[in-house]
Enzyme design. Structure first.
Site, mmCIF file in Angstrom:
data_model
loop_
_atom_site.group_PDB
_atom_site.id
_atom_site.type_symbol
_atom_site.label_atom_id
_atom_site.label_comp_id
_atom_site.label_asym_id
_atom_site.label_seq_id
_atom_site.Cartn_x
_atom_site.Cartn_y
_atom_site.Cartn_z
ATOM 1 N N GLU A 62 18.310 16.327 34.339
ATOM 2 C CA GLU A 62 19.564 15.230 34.252
ATOM 3 C C GLU A 62 19.660 14.410 33.102
ATOM 4 O O GLU A 62 18.649 14.717 32.442
ATOM 5 C CB GLU A 62 19.721 14.132 35.618
ATOM 6 C CG GLU A 62 20.727 13.887 35.270
ATOM 7 C CD GLU A 62 21.295 12.258 36.447
ATOM 8 O OE1 GLU A 62 20.034 12.217 37.296
ATOM 9 O OE2 GLU A 62 22.747 11.594 36.029
ATOM 10 N N ASP A 127 11.174 -0.629 28.014
ATOM 11 C CA ASP A 127 11.941 -0.034 26.667
ATOM 12 C C ASP A 127 12.144 -1.847 26.281
ATOM 13 O O ASP A 127 11.398 -2.415 26.864
ATOM 14 C CB ASP A 127 12.992 -0.578 26.997
ATOM 15 C CG ASP A 127 14.614 -0.349 26.647
ATOM 16 O OD1 ASP A 127 15.304 -0.916 26.648
ATOM 17 O OD2 ASP A 127 14.329 -1.431 25.363
ATOM 18 N N ILE A 128 11.463 -1.948 25.175
ATOM 19 C CA ILE A 128 11.737 -3.642 23.678
ATOM 20 C C ILE A 128 11.971 -3.526 23.154
ATOM 21 O O ILE A 128 13.023 -2.760 22.551
ATOM 22 C CB ILE A 128 10.463 -3.198 23.068
ATOM 23 C CG1 ILE A 128 9.097 -2.676 23.499
ATOM 24 C CG2 ILE A 128 9.556 -4.480 22.711
ATOM 25 C CD1 ILE A 128 7.793 -2.959 23.530
ATOM 26 N N ASP A 129 13.351 -4.258 23.715
ATOM 27 C CA ASP A 129 13.849 -5.282 23.134
ATOM 28 C C ASP A 129 14.139 -6.645 22.484
ATOM 29 O O ASP A 129 13.483 -7.695 23.530
ATOM 30 C CB ASP A 129 15.912 -4.966 23.733
ATOM 31 C CG ASP A 129 17.142 -5.332 23.624
ATOM 32 O OD1 ASP A 129 17.908 -3.917 23.657
ATOM 33 O OD2 ASP A 129 17.364 -6.705 22.669
ATOM 34 N N CYS A 146 15.953 -8.560 10.917
ATOM 35 C CA CYS A 146 15.630 -8.629 9.576
ATOM 36 C C CYS A 146 14.205 -7.874 9.416
ATOM 37 O O CYS A 146 13.762 -7.731 10.836
ATOM 38 C CB CYS A 146 15.689 -9.647 8.682
ATOM 39 S SG CYS A 146 14.376 -11.115 9.357
ATOM 40 N N ARG A 180 19.448 -0.157 17.145
ATOM 41 C CA ARG A 180 19.798 -1.103 17.152
ATOM 42 C C ARG A 180 19.025 -2.239 17.140
ATOM 43 O O ARG A 180 18.095 -2.269 15.258
ATOM 44 C CB ARG A 180 20.981 -1.811 18.130
ATOM 45 C CG ARG A 180 21.926 -2.851 18.083
ATOM 46 C CD ARG A 180 23.001 -2.600 19.033
ATOM 47 N NE ARG A 180 22.925 -3.411 20.291
ATOM 48 C CZ ARG A 180 23.347 -4.650 20.341
ATOM 49 N NH1 ARG A 180 24.574 -4.727 20.049
ATOM 50 N NH2 ARG A 180 23.054 -5.145 21.697
ATOM 51 N N VAL A 183 12.674 -0.399 20.465
ATOM 52 C CA VAL A 183 12.569 0.376 20.314
ATOM 53 C C VAL A 183 12.185 1.313 21.445
ATOM 54 O O VAL A 183 12.075 -0.221 23.220
ATOM 55 C CB VAL A 183 10.570 0.008 20.158
ATOM 56 C CG1 VAL A 183 9.546 1.209 20.007
ATOM 57 C CG2 VAL A 183 10.414 -0.346 17.944
ATOM 58 N N HIS A 184 12.134 2.252 21.963
ATOM 59 C CA HIS A 184 12.091 3.096 23.225
ATOM 60 C C HIS A 184 10.077 3.623 23.217
ATOM 61 O O HIS A 184 10.098 3.987 21.674
ATOM 62 C CB HIS A 184 12.689 4.004 23.604
ATOM 63 C CG HIS A 184 14.236 3.500 24.360
ATOM 64 N ND1 HIS A 184 15.009 3.828 24.084
ATOM 65 C CD2 HIS A 184 14.428 2.268 24.191
ATOM 66 C CE1 HIS A 184 16.026 2.888 24.040
ATOM 67 N NE2 HIS A 184 15.934 1.658 24.439
ATOM 68 N N LEU A 345 17.547 6.745 30.140
ATOM 69 C CA LEU A 345 17.610 6.210 29.310
ATOM 70 C C LEU A 345 17.641 6.666 27.522
ATOM 71 O O LEU A 345 17.928 8.041 27.452
ATOM 72 C CB LEU A 345 15.519 5.865 28.846
ATOM 73 C CG LEU A 345 15.356 5.341 27.421
ATOM 74 C CD1 LEU A 345 15.800 3.673 27.620
ATOM 75 C CD2 LEU A 345 13.257 5.402 27.157
ATOM 76 N N LYS A 346 18.451 6.516 27.276
ATOM 77 C CA LYS A 346 19.557 7.437 25.809
ATOM 78 C C LYS A 346 18.197 7.817 25.446
ATOM 79 O O LYS A 346 16.759 7.874 24.520
ATOM 80 C CB LYS A 346 19.263 5.827 24.717
ATOM 81 C CG LYS A 346 20.154 6.391 23.716
ATOM 82 C CD LYS A 346 21.094 5.277 22.578
ATOM 83 C CE LYS A 346 20.193 4.203 21.866
ATOM 84 N NZ LYS A 346 20.818 3.492 21.143
ATOM 85 N N HIS A 352 23.934 5.416 16.953
ATOM 86 C CA HIS A 352 24.395 4.118 17.451
ATOM 87 C C HIS A 352 25.672 4.269 16.609
ATOM 88 O O HIS A 352 26.260 4.379 16.026
ATOM 89 C CB HIS A 352 23.586 2.964 17.249
ATOM 90 C CG HIS A 352 23.615 1.945 17.906
ATOM 91 N ND1 HIS A 352 24.280 0.676 17.786
ATOM 92 C CD2 HIS A 352 23.025 1.196 18.853
ATOM 93 C CE1 HIS A 352 24.762 0.512 18.091
ATOM 94 N NE2 HIS A 352 23.845 0.184 18.610
#
Lengths: 432, 519
Positions: A62, A127-129, A146, A180, A183-184, A345-346, A352
């Site tokens: 999918e 997913d780490i945001d 930064c 952005r 990291v995935h 997931l992206k 972006h």
């Protein structure tokens, strides 16, 4: 990018970094359809006639297209690479997501009973945001990013990689810049793809050691009555300690012990005597750095170890301050992303829309070489494309990494597995 | 069905040493019950074996529930308590020690396996119907399995795992490899066992670890980092091996129950055992098997005239609270609350007309609901409950397990089991308002805190409201509570010699199917 230079990831970007026209060129000339197809089909070539190949494997995957105006189009699927490419060029999604491989082609899901149409395989994903680090980030706020706060991602990648490889034995791991501030991570071994939801949850919990929250300054490291910390905690700590205490590391970058309530919270379990010692040190050394204060704290713990008497005290001291280093550096995962097979997931290599940056792979062996501000934008790529002098575009190194370090290794394993499934010798299988 | 063939091989000469050796690694009939039994028994035996097993499972449930045990702790605290029950049930096979037993062991084992297998498969049919039944059965069979597995010797245990295809190799320290036994012992929570030695408890470490793929290990050991992992392998201490095998057992049995569900029809239609199985389906889960009030028995019905009298006197707490809350707050009961209360009132005796009148009156206490709103939005529900509309089968009162399983209350909602939904302080307030005496309140709080025994708590409540009663018949369904209460008051009146002309004498028909003898 110097330490002082900040990148506004959500701010208005120059026109030449993103536009539907640029996106069109990007899809036509840059997006690696063939490589993505090779990855996601794991050698199940729809045109192959070898036994053991699932010819409809790719078609049962999918995809989701997100069109201009945030229109979600789920249940997309493609017969082969050609159709994949054609559909993307036709619809021009501003974003794409990848889901699971189902029992039937997703386009048929609505005619099948619910318990018949189900996910069969799906990469283990994480997913780490940066959002989850807001309570300990002091260099930037909101959408700013930064190199200092990017350090959180670097240590997260190293810790995650170590655990997935050394504890779980996974080999085919892909880290991708989320475009952005995050990291995935895609774990692509066939054992990983076949994990059930419960098993994914268990792995995600195993990997969870910290939770965010105001005033949380230490990880809750349970020894569970053991004499030693669990090896994965210990190994994670070794990596965390390095990034925490490094002169350019997190303690220094975020100046943790001199900002906010952090020091007060960290001192809480110490005795009145010990707290006084620190207070005195800070009064006498008003310009002491976070690192210097940290060293003093470590001295206190070392002193304790000399005097410890009970089993309980020994265990407490084993963990003291280690739990702080871990709290401030250990990866903060969004476990919900990992727990369900059908979570979308992206896709890597999408763009972006706010920044124009491509979601490129990150080489975990060289985390220090990755700079989110240097990730190519599609505006930049198109410019480079027109530059007669340019040998290659900025995307090339990322594609090269994807090809040689990830895809080819993956295909070797997939070929071997295919061979075992079909009982055929490797020479007979067709190559791309 | 074929006859069971007795062991035809002759034991020529008996050598105790080798006999003992053979039997010591015997699997004692421990099985995953993959294959249905192939034996011939009488109907009587079929019922006896099955009833014995059910009794044993209930005994296990009671023994474990009162302590909220984890599987790891079962052997030491539970097994000793169940000595009698195991013996009586005939569902236990132990290693032979005496010469006499060694000679007959094989025969004994065959007979045991037959009894074990038949009773297990029969109970699959009995417990495959509802989700509650399946969960209960899975849990007890798992516990029984663990107890038996633990009784095996180490070789037998390893052999059993191997036979189930679980890769299970003993960990051996290798030169040059970082992993050592000592390290595993110090990092694995389950490896440390506290042993009683000369008066004090000392820690001893498991000396054996097994290596297996991490996917074979129960998820909670992974998520809690309770086993060491390296390169995809988990290092499981011998004491936790049972968790690995039990997980597999549970998975298999869960699938088998699904199969049983689809195939139950044939068994239920069998003239010899169908009736028996159906009774088990309906009553197998009973917490207590007291005399059940049958629907034929003449009893006092709930009516509009006696409603106010019976509400505080005979309503179970779950239903009483719904009525009272609706009145107190003058806010109508939400869907879940109505769904719970409506069939209860019907089962207690409200006729359709009475139900409509009652609901109309009660709902209209809420200023937001007018007579018209009632007709438009709420009347249909009553018609549905009485089988006049919709699927025409009417609505049955929920049993306690279902009410206890209700989701938590959102703001504005009132439903579920009082003992579960309310926080201890809120529960205390409510019980005080209902004038429950202090000793009963404390017992109720204790039952809830120590084991979440909501049904037992309800029995305590009943006993406090019906002095000198033993709470017989209470605890499985709100309707039973109501009926038991009504019966209690009837008998009290009979004793006093005062019988109101409008009330009927309820005859207690004790219907105890012989097959179910749960103590």
């Amino acid at each position: 990018m110097s330490n002082a230079q900040k990148m506004d990831v959500d701010g208005l970007m120059k026109n030449e970094d993103f536009s539907p026209q640029l996106l069109k060129i990007y899809y036509e000339k840059f997006f690696p359809f063939l490589q993505m197809f090779r990855w996601l089909s794991y050698r199940n070539d729809p045109k192959s006639s070898s036994p053991g190949t699932q010819k409809d494997f790719f078609q049962r995957r999918e995809f989701t297209f997100v069109l201009q105006g945030d229109i979600f189009c789920r249940y997309q699927c493609f017969k082969d690479m050609e159709e994949y490419r054609a559909k993307v060029l036709e619809r021009q999604p501003i974003r794409m997501e990848i889901g699971a491989v189902f029992s039937h082609a997703p386009s048929k899901h609505h005619v099948l009973p619910k318990d018949v149409y189900k996910p069969l395989e799906r990469e283990l994903v994480f997913d780490i945001d940066m959002d989850d680090y807001d309570d300990i980030r002091t260099c930037c706020t909101g959408s700013k990013l930064c190199l200092k706060c990017w350090t959180f991602m670097k240590v997260a990648i190293q810790v995650l990689k170590r655990t997935l490889e050394e504890d779980f034995g996974f080999q085919h791991i892909l880290f991708v810049y989320s475009g952005r501030r995050g990291v995935h991570c895609w774990v692509c071994d066939s054992e990983a793809r076949k994990l059930s939801n419960e098993q994914r949850s268990a792995v995600a919990e195993y990997l969870t050691m910290v939770s965010s929250g105001a005033n949380k300054c230490r990880a809750d490291l349970k020894m569970n009555g053991c004499e030693e910390l669990h090896p994965s905690v210990d190994e994670a700590y070794k990596i965390c300690k390095k990034w925490f205490e490094d002169p350019n590391g997190i303690l220094a970058n975020q100046d943790i012990l001199k900002n906010g309530n952090h020091l007060t919270n960290i001192l809480e379990p110490f005795s009145a005597d010990e707290k006084d010692k620190i207070k005195k040190f800070m009064q006498e050394n008003s310009d002491a750095t976070s690192l210097q204060i940290w060293k003093k704290l470590q001295d206190l713990v070392r002193l304790r170890e000399v005097n410890e008497a009970t089993f309980k005290q020994r265990m407490e001291n084993k963990v003291l301050l280690k739990d702080v280093a871990i709290q401030y550096t250990y990866p903060r995962l969004d476990v919900n992303v990992s727990k369900q097979m059908n979570h979308l997931l992206k896709s890597p290599f999408v763009v972006h829309p706010k920044t124009g940056r491509v979601c490129v792979p990150i080489d975990p062996e060289n985390v220090n070489d990755f700079d989110p501000a240097k990730v190519p934008t599609i505006g930049q790529l198109v410019e480079e494309m027109h530059d007669a002098n340019a040998q290659h575009t900025s995307l090339k190194p990322y594609l090269h990494y994807f090809e040689t370090k990830f895809l080819q290794e993956l295909e070797k394993t997939a070929t071997e597995e295919l061979r075992q499934r079909s009982g055929v010798s490797p020479g007979v299988l067709m190559d791309f | 069905m074929k006859r069971v063939r007795p062991e035809s091989e002759q034991v020529a000469s008996f050598d105790p040493a080798s006999a003992r050796k053979v039997h010591q690694s015997d699997d004692l009939g421990v099985t995953f019950y993959k294959y249905p039994p192939n034996a011939e028994v009488s109907v009587r035996q079929f019922e006896d074996y099955t009833a014995s097993r059910l009794k044993l499972l209930h005994a296990i449930d009671r023994a474990c529930n009162s302590q909220e045990l984890r599987l790891e702790q079962m052997k030491d605290s539970i097994r000793p308590k169940l000595g009698n029950e195991f013996r009586e049930s005939g569902l236990e096979l132990v290693y032979p020690e005496t010469k006499a037993r060694m000679e007959t062991f094989r025969l004994e084992k065959v007979e045991f396996q037959s009894r074990d297998s038949i009773s297990h498969f029969a109970l699959r049919l009995a417990f495959c119907k509802s989700r509650d039944a399946r969960e209960w059965f899975l849990r007890q069979e798992q516990r029984l399995f663990v107890l038996r597995f633990e009784a095996l010797n180490a070789e037998a245990r390893e052999a059993f795992l191997g036979s189930e295809g679980i890769e299970c190799n003993r960990f051996v320290e290798t030169e040059g490899e970082k992993m050592t036994l000592k390290m595993l012992q110090r990092c694995t929570p389950g490896a440390k066992i506290w042993v009683e030695k000369s008066g004090t408890k000392v820690p001893e470490f498991d000396q054996t670890f097994y290596v297996m793929p991490f996917r074979a290990v129960p998820e909670k050991l992974i998520s809690g980092r309770r086993v060491v992992l390296q390169r995809g392998k988990a290092y499981v201490p011998a004491s936790l091996l049972k968790l690995v095998i039990t997980k597999r057992f549970k998975e298999n049995l869960a699938e088998a129950l699904e199969v049983a569900f689809h195939g139950q029809h044939a068994a239920l239609m069998d003239p010899r055992v169908g009736g028996f199985l159906r009774v088990l389906q309906d009553y197998g889960l009973q917490l207590v098997a007291g005399p059940r009030s049958s629907s034929e028995e003449p009893r006092e019905k709930l009516s509009l005239q006696n409603f106010e009298e019976l509400l505080p006197r005979s309503f179970p707490p779950c239903m009483r609270r719904l009525v009272e809350k609706q009145r107190e707050t003058t806010k109508h009961l939400k869907h879940a609350g109505r769904l719970q209360l409506r069939p209860f009132l019907k089962a207690c005796g409200f006729t359709f007309e009475e139900s409509c009148q009652w609901w109309k009156k009660e709902l209209c206490r809420d200023p937001l609901i007018t007579s018209e709103t009632y007709e438009k939005s709420y009347h249909y529900d009553n018609e549905h409950a009485y089988g006049k509309k919709g699927h025409h089968q009417g609505q049955n009162c929920f049993g306690c397990p279902k009410i206890i399983g209700s989701p938590g209350e959102a703001p504005g909602q009132v439903h579920g089991c009082v003992f579960k939904q309310l926080e201890p302080s809120a529960l205390q307030n409510q019980l005080q308002r209902w004038q429950v005496p202090l000793p009963a309140m404390m017992e109720i709080q204790r039952l809830i805190k120590e084991g979440k025994h909501y049904q037992l708590a309800c029995i305590e409540y009943f006993k406090s409201q019906h002095p000198l009663s033993d709470g017989e018949g209470v605890g499985n369904s709100p309707v039973d509570f109501f009926r038991s209460s009504v019966r209690f008051h009837k008998e009290k009146e009979k004793e006093k010699g005062t019988t109101s002309p409008t009330k009927e004498v309820a005859a207690v028909a004790s219907e105890m199917p012989q097959a179910i003898a749960a103590a």
